[in-house]
Design an enzyme around this catalytic site. Sequence first.
Site, PDB file in Angstrom:
ATOM      1  N   GLY A 248       0.841  -1.212   0.000  1.00  0.00           N
ATOM      2  CA  GLY A 248       0.000   0.000   0.000  1.00  0.00           C
ATOM      3  C   GLY A 248       0.866   1.248   0.000  1.00  0.00           C
TER       4      GLY A 248
ATOM      5  NE  ARG B 167      -2.174  -4.482  -0.846  1.00  0.00           N
ATOM      6  CZ  ARG B 167      -1.789  -3.726   0.179  1.00  0.00           C
ATOM      7  NH1 ARG B 167      -0.669  -3.978   0.798  1.00  0.00           N
ATOM      8  NH2 ARG B 167      -2.538  -2.726   0.594  1.00  0.00           N
TER       9      ARG B 167
ATOM     10  CG  ASP C 258       3.887  -6.962   7.471  1.00  0.00           C
ATOM     11  OD1 ASP C 258       3.115  -6.136   6.962  1.00  0.00           O
ATOM     12  OD2 ASP C 258       3.548  -8.117   7.787  1.00  0.00           O
TER      13      ASP C 258
ATOM     14  CB  THR D 233       3.029   0.750   6.303  1.00  0.00           C
ATOM     15  OG1 THR D 233       1.690   0.461   6.740  1.00  0.00           O
ATOM     16  CG2 THR D 233       3.973   0.557   7.483  1.00  0.00           C
TER      17      THR D 233
ATOM     18  CG  ASP E  51      -1.850  -0.212   8.382  1.00  0.00           C
ATOM     19  OD1 ASP E  51      -2.569   0.775   8.129  1.00  0.00           O
ATOM     20  OD2 ASP E  51      -2.041  -1.334   7.899  1.00  0.00           O
TER      21      ASP E  51
ATOM     22  CG  ASP F 111       1.625  -2.721  10.398  1.00  0.00           C
ATOM     23  OD1 ASP F 111       2.471  -2.065   9.761  1.00  0.00           O
ATOM     24  OD2 ASP F 111       0.828  -3.499   9.864  1.00  0.00           O
TER      25      ASP F 111
ATOM     26  NE  ARG G 234      -4.103  -5.675   5.565  1.00  0.00           N
ATOM     27  CZ  ARG G 234      -3.686  -5.420   4.333  1.00  0.00           C
ATOM     28  NH1 ARG G 234      -4.463  -5.668   3.316  1.00  0.00           N
ATOM     29  NH2 ARG G 234      -2.483  -4.914   4.126  1.00  0.00           N
TER      30      ARG G 234
HETATM   31  O1  F6P Z   1      -1.507  -1.398   4.856  1.00  0.00           O
HETATM   32  C1  F6P Z   1      -2.039  -0.162   4.583  1.00  0.00           C
HETATM   33  C2  F6P Z   1      -3.525  -0.278   4.314  1.00  0.00           C
HETATM   34  O2  F6P Z   1      -3.994   1.011   3.987  1.00  0.00           O
HETATM   35  C3  F6P Z   1      -4.351  -0.879   5.441  1.00  0.00           C
HETATM   36  O3  F6P Z   1      -4.621   0.033   6.465  1.00  0.00           O
HETATM   37  C4  F6P Z   1      -5.551  -1.329   4.681  1.00  0.00           C
HETATM   38  O4  F6P Z   1      -6.203  -2.390   5.334  1.00  0.00           O
HETATM   39  C5  F6P Z   1      -4.983  -1.801   3.381  1.00  0.00           C
HETATM   40  O5  F6P Z   1      -3.770  -1.111   3.204  1.00  0.00           O
HETATM   41  C6  F6P Z   1      -5.889  -1.579   2.212  1.00  0.00           C
HETATM   42  O6  F6P Z   1      -5.270  -2.086   1.090  1.00  0.00           O
HETATM   43  P1  F6P Z   1      -5.833  -1.888  -0.386  1.00  0.00           P
HETATM   44  O7  F6P Z   1      -5.634  -0.461  -0.771  1.00  0.00           O
HETATM   45  O8  F6P Z   1      -5.005  -2.820  -1.212  1.00  0.00           O
HETATM   46  O9  F6P Z   1      -7.269  -2.246  -0.345  1.00  0.00           O
END
Ligand code: F6P
Length: 327
Positions: A15, A76, A107, A130, A132, A134, A176
């Site tokens: 992301g 991804r 991660d 990120t 998050d 995390d 997430r």
């Molecule tokens: O990891 C960052 C994040 O924004 C999370 O908070 C979220 O769950 C996820 O990515 C959403 O991913 P995508 O944009 O692929 O739906």
Amino acid sequence: MQNKVSRIGVLTSGGDSPGMNAAIRAVVRTGIYHGLEVYGIMRGYQGMIEDDIIKMESRSVANIIQRGGTILKTARCKDFYKPEGRKIAYEVLKRHGIDGLVIIGGDGSFRGAVAFSQEFDIPCIGLAGTIDKDIHGTDFTIGFDTAVNTAVEAIDKIRDTADAHDRLFVVEVMGRDAGYIALYSGIATGAESILIPERKTDIEDVITSLQEKERRKKLVNIIVVAEGDGFGGAAEVARVVQEKLPHIETRVAILGHIQRGGAPSCQDRFIASRMGYHAVESLIEGRHNVFVGILNSKMSYIPLEKVGKKKGTISSEWMKIVKILAS
Ligand code: F6P
């Protein structure tokens, strides 16, 4: 130990997060300063496999420090989790003569880097990008500060309308597997309850607390829910609250991807610049296959394979603070 890297690649993966561009800029310009050739790998590991690689010059990163997203784009990439995918990526890098990599991501991106660095002789440096927050081994991740401030701005606006109507709002923020965005934005906006993946949601406790507030004529309430909360997100929380307390006017707001966009904050630009600079210095100094973070204001270098997801680190004291301050 000095190492002879001469051509390095930089990529963003997973992301996107605000500040990734500032990190790319720092990597490119520090590399050029040291006489290295720097290549931008498009769409993360996908571009490595598909040979989507461009030469970067100092001007390639002009006027990007203030921009959200990533000029290198991101993805991804499932193929990189397979040995065959990584082998193709290695061959592509070899053809370009790339002998060092800087990977900016979360991660999942680091897990790919660990496997790659164990199989092949191209050193990898990881930078945490990120929203998050995390990742173990760093007090900051690129993008968290901007994302959390975006959430705060939105929740402040929601409070205005909640106040005008005496309503309850259940606001869902991103995260997430981690509740940091919820925790920080919730505390900063005076949320009545904060529901996060790290703690089991006690919905009865939420309801009791709303009833108790109602008795005291406190009718404007905000519940901040992390999207990864085990109870099922804002919609489910609101549904159960409405079922038990039908007279309370309840609305749901899901903030979603606005938290990932926008101009990076000063803090995100600052840490991204520091981390990007030290990533290249690490490659040159032969400090290989490490993750570059910032701990207690100092740079930290942790072997990539030790960098895991930061889980369960939200202390119960913070949750106590939420309760006391929202009374
Ligand atoms: O990891 C960052 C994040 O924004 C999370 O908070 C979220 O769950 C996820 O990515 C959403 O991913 P995508 O944009 O692929 O739906």
